[in-house]
Design a protein around this motif. Sequence first.
Motif, PDB file in Angstrom:
ATOM      1  N   ASP A 166       0.828  -1.206   0.000  1.00 48.08           N
ATOM      2  CA  ASP A 166       0.000   0.000   0.000  1.00 48.08           C
ATOM      3  C   ASP A 166       0.867   1.262   0.000  1.00 48.08           C
ATOM      4  OD1 ASP A 166      -2.343  -1.422  -0.060  1.00 48.08           O
ATOM      5  OD2 ASP A 166      -2.688  -1.341   2.105  1.00 48.08           O
ATOM      6  N   LYS A 167       2.100   1.147   0.515  1.00 48.15           N
ATOM      7  CA  LYS A 167       3.017   2.294   0.556  1.00 48.15           C
ATOM      8  C   LYS A 167       3.981   2.327  -0.627  1.00 48.15           C
ATOM      9  CE  LYS A 167       4.661   1.164   4.569  1.00 48.15           C
ATOM     10  NZ  LYS A 167       5.500   1.226   5.805  1.00 48.15           N
ATOM     11  N   THR A 168       4.033   1.254  -1.396  1.00 49.49           N
ATOM     12  CA  THR A 168       4.973   1.158  -2.513  1.00 49.49           C
ATOM     13  C   THR A 168       4.498   2.010  -3.692  1.00 49.49           C
ATOM     14  OG1 THR A 168       5.640  -1.083  -1.880  1.00 49.49           O
ATOM     15  CG2 THR A 168       6.012  -0.456  -4.171  1.00 49.49           C
ATOM     16  N   ASP A 169       5.441   2.622  -4.387  1.00 46.37           N
ATOM     17  CA  ASP A 169       5.106   3.361  -5.600  1.00 46.37           C
ATOM     18  C   ASP A 169       6.160   3.082  -6.667  1.00 46.37           C
ATOM     19  OD1 ASP A 169       7.320   4.864  -4.831  1.00 46.37           O
ATOM     20  OD2 ASP A 169       6.127   6.555  -4.115  1.00 46.37           O
ATOM     21  N   ALA A 170       5.949   3.626  -7.848  1.00 45.18           N
ATOM     22  CA  ALA A 170       6.848   3.371  -8.969  1.00 45.18           C
ATOM     23  C   ALA A 170       8.261   3.887  -8.691  1.00 45.18           C
ATOM     24  CB  ALA A 170       6.287   4.011 -10.236  1.00 45.18           C
ATOM     25  N   LYS A 171       8.381   4.966  -7.943  1.00 37.21           N
ATOM     26  CA  LYS A 171       9.704   5.512  -7.637  1.00 37.21           C
ATOM     27  C   LYS A 171      10.516   4.526  -6.810  1.00 37.21           C
ATOM     28  CE  LYS A 171      12.002   9.478  -5.473  1.00 37.21           C
ATOM     29  NZ  LYS A 171      11.803  10.777  -4.745  1.00 37.21           N
ATOM     30  N   LEU A 172       9.890   3.904  -5.826  1.00 33.31           N
ATOM     31  CA  LEU A 172      10.582   2.912  -5.009  1.00 33.31           C
ATOM     32  C   LEU A 172      11.024   1.720  -5.863  1.00 33.31           C
ATOM     33  CD1 LEU A 172      11.237   2.009  -1.967  1.00 33.31           C
ATOM     34  CD2 LEU A 172       9.173   0.633  -2.201  1.00 33.31           C
ATOM     35  N   LEU A 173      10.129   1.261  -6.720  1.00 37.49           N
ATOM     36  CA  LEU A 173      10.456   0.132  -7.583  1.00 37.49           C
ATOM     37  C   LEU A 173      11.582   0.481  -8.550  1.00 37.49           C
ATOM     38  CD1 LEU A 173       6.832  -1.106  -8.357  1.00 37.49           C
ATOM     39  CD2 LEU A 173       8.479  -2.128  -6.780  1.00 37.49           C
ATOM     40  N   ARG A 174      11.550   1.692  -9.074  1.00 40.62           N
ATOM     41  CA  ARG A 174      12.602   2.125  -9.990  1.00 40.62           C
ATOM     42  C   ARG A 174      13.956   2.146  -9.296  1.00 40.62           C
ATOM     43  NH1 ARG A 174      13.598   2.235 -15.147  1.00 40.62           N
ATOM     44  NH2 ARG A 174      11.435   2.906 -15.496  1.00 40.62           N
ATOM     45  N   GLY A 175      13.987   2.603  -8.048  1.00 36.75           N
ATOM     46  CA  GLY A 175      15.244   2.629  -7.313  1.00 36.75           C
ATOM     47  C   GLY A 175      15.816   1.235  -7.118  1.00 36.75           C
ATOM     48  N   PHE A 176      14.952   0.266  -6.779  1.00 38.57           N
ATOM     49  CA  PHE A 176      15.410  -1.120  -6.598  1.00 38.57           C
ATOM     50  C   PHE A 176      15.878  -1.700  -7.928  1.00 38.57           C
ATOM     51  CE2 PHE A 176      14.963  -5.684  -5.959  1.00 38.57           C
ATOM     52  CZ  PHE A 176      15.474  -5.856  -4.679  1.00 38.57           C
ATOM     53  N   TYR A 177      15.137  -1.435  -8.977  1.00 44.06           N
ATOM     54  CA  TYR A 177      15.473  -1.924 -10.317  1.00 44.06           C
ATOM     55  C   TYR A 177      16.822  -1.377 -10.774  1.00 44.06           C
ATOM     56  CZ  TYR A 177      14.898  -2.322 -15.454  1.00 44.06           C
ATOM     57  OH  TYR A 177      15.060  -2.583 -16.792  1.00 44.06           O
ATOM     58  N   ASP A 178      17.023  -0.073 -10.658  1.00 44.89           N
ATOM     59  CA  ASP A 178      18.276   0.533 -11.103  1.00 44.89           C
ATOM     60  C   ASP A 178      19.461   0.070 -10.266  1.00 44.89           C
ATOM     61  OD1 ASP A 178      17.008   1.905 -13.125  1.00 44.89           O
ATOM     62  OD2 ASP A 178      16.794   3.774 -11.984  1.00 44.89           O
ATOM     63  N   SER A 179      19.213  -0.274  -9.020  1.00 37.80           N
ATOM     64  CA  SER A 179      20.306  -0.703  -8.146  1.00 37.80           C
ATOM     65  C   SER A 179      20.795  -2.110  -8.473  1.00 37.80           C
ATOM     66  CB  SER A 179      19.857  -0.652  -6.681  1.00 37.80           C
ATOM     67  OG  SER A 179      19.593   0.669  -6.268  1.00 37.80           O
ATOM     68  N   TRP A 180      19.862  -3.010  -8.752  1.00 36.62           N
ATOM     69  CA  TRP A 180      20.210  -4.436  -8.805  1.00 36.62           C
ATOM     70  C   TRP A 180      20.061  -5.089 -10.176  1.00 36.62           C
ATOM     71  CZ3 TRP A 180      22.851  -5.966  -4.823  1.00 36.62           C
ATOM     72  CH2 TRP A 180      22.635  -5.389  -3.566  1.00 36.62           C
ATOM     73  N   TYR A 181      19.240  -4.548 -11.053  1.00 37.50           N
ATOM     74  CA  TYR A 181      19.012  -5.193 -12.351  1.00 37.50           C
ATOM     75  C   TYR A 181      20.049  -4.673 -13.344  1.00 37.50           C
ATOM     76  CZ  TYR A 181      14.783  -7.684 -11.035  1.00 37.50           C
ATOM     77  OH  TYR A 181      13.900  -8.563 -10.454  1.00 37.50           O
ATOM     78  N   GLN A 182      21.244  -5.191 -13.186  1.00 40.06           N
ATOM     79  CA  GLN A 182      22.387  -4.833 -14.012  1.00 40.06           C
ATOM     80  C   GLN A 182      23.005  -6.107 -14.579  1.00 40.06           C
ATOM     81  OE1 GLN A 182      23.034  -1.749 -14.649  1.00 40.06           O
ATOM     82  NE2 GLN A 182      21.979  -0.632 -12.997  1.00 40.06           N
ATOM     83  N   PRO A 183      23.639  -6.029 -15.740  1.00 39.21           N
ATOM     84  CA  PRO A 183      24.230  -7.251 -16.314  1.00 39.21           C
ATOM     85  C   PRO A 183      25.281  -7.889 -15.421  1.00 39.21           C
ATOM     86  CG  PRO A 183      24.940  -5.286 -17.521  1.00 39.21           C
ATOM     87  CD  PRO A 183      23.829  -4.861 -16.617  1.00 39.21           C
ATOM     88  N   ASN A 184      26.012  -7.083 -14.671  1.00 41.97           N
ATOM     89  CA  ASN A 184      27.031  -7.634 -13.783  1.00 41.97           C
ATOM     90  C   ASN A 184      26.443  -8.169 -12.484  1.00 41.97           C
ATOM     91  OD1 ASN A 184      26.599  -4.744 -13.672  1.00 41.97           O
ATOM     92  ND2 ASN A 184      28.117  -4.647 -12.026  1.00 41.97           N
TER      93      ASN A 184
END
Length: 354
Positions: A166-184
């Motif tokens: 209920d507290k999650t938003d697209a900005k939070l998800l984007r931060g997690f995605y940019d941090s960890w979803y990398q080829p390395n």
Amino acid sequence: MNSAVRTTLPNGLRVVIVPDRLAPVVQTQMIYLTGSAAAPNGFPGTAHALEHMMFNGSKGLSRDQLSTVSARIGNVSNAFTTEDTTQYYFQAPAHYLDVLLKIEADRMRHVLLTDADWSHERGAIEQEIARDLSMPFERFLIEQNKALFGGTPYDHDALGTRESFDKTDAKLLRGFYDSWYQPNNAILLIVGDVDPTETLDKVRAEFSAIPSGKLPPRPVIDPAPVKAKTIKVDSDYATGILSLAWRLPGSDSPDYAAAQILADVLGSNVERFLLSSRKARPSRPSSPIIRASTQVLAALWPPSPRDRTRPPYSTKFVPFWRRSVRRVFPPIWLTPPNARKLRPSNSTPTGSPI
């Protein structure tokens, strides 16, 4: 596995290709080395939420286009989130490998992650939570994990909570995605009717242009000694559940592979043990469920209602199972505080330390 090809691209993406000519089918599995343990404080289901959003459209394919393409090529796809990984798989006729690689390459850095898509997807995730929490068995497993890993990022379920979503938003998800979803921070596994050399060329063509990223520090998992604890779970089950659970060595340990194989070995041995006991009980009781993850090996014994009038079957099963584990694991993993016995019930005290 002697024919498997392993390599690492300059951007850090690890690639494993395993040719298997049994059927004209290929499966790709993209494994991101992050899960619920890396979620921000107060948002335990972030990795799971992002897993869902990866199917909601990217720069190259909208949600509807991805669904249509998948249907037309006869693709089977899904994903799952654990404490340490999030894994996405596609399975299709082998000649569609190029399509599968394009989908994964586009999703690696170009998922849309809009608030509108999250609003659409949140309902599906909350339905998953409602389904799991409606099952006493699942609620027990959640509490067992808290008992074994209290105070660490492993003590919360990878599914997440309604309150955090209920507290999650697209900005939070984007931060997690940019941090960890990398080829390395990913491993691409390809198994099926493929030529390893040609397949590796296709992988390089799709993924080499994606730059590596700077990864955050990984969560530190330092579990304290397990304390004796009684677990009570409201239940409509006719009987309780006996569980023997051990904390396992992590994936970086030399004992990790043995731990995963051990679950299969014990499951097979338990089945043989039960069958050999049918002379004493013509009607066989319910079988234990052997579960293993990166963190926990557990034998869960859910007796069926017809077992209530029989002597406690676990009086034979528990010593057998403990002896089997001790033959494989070094003593350091098997003695308290790493061992626990927990028994949930709807009316009585539910556990005692081993």
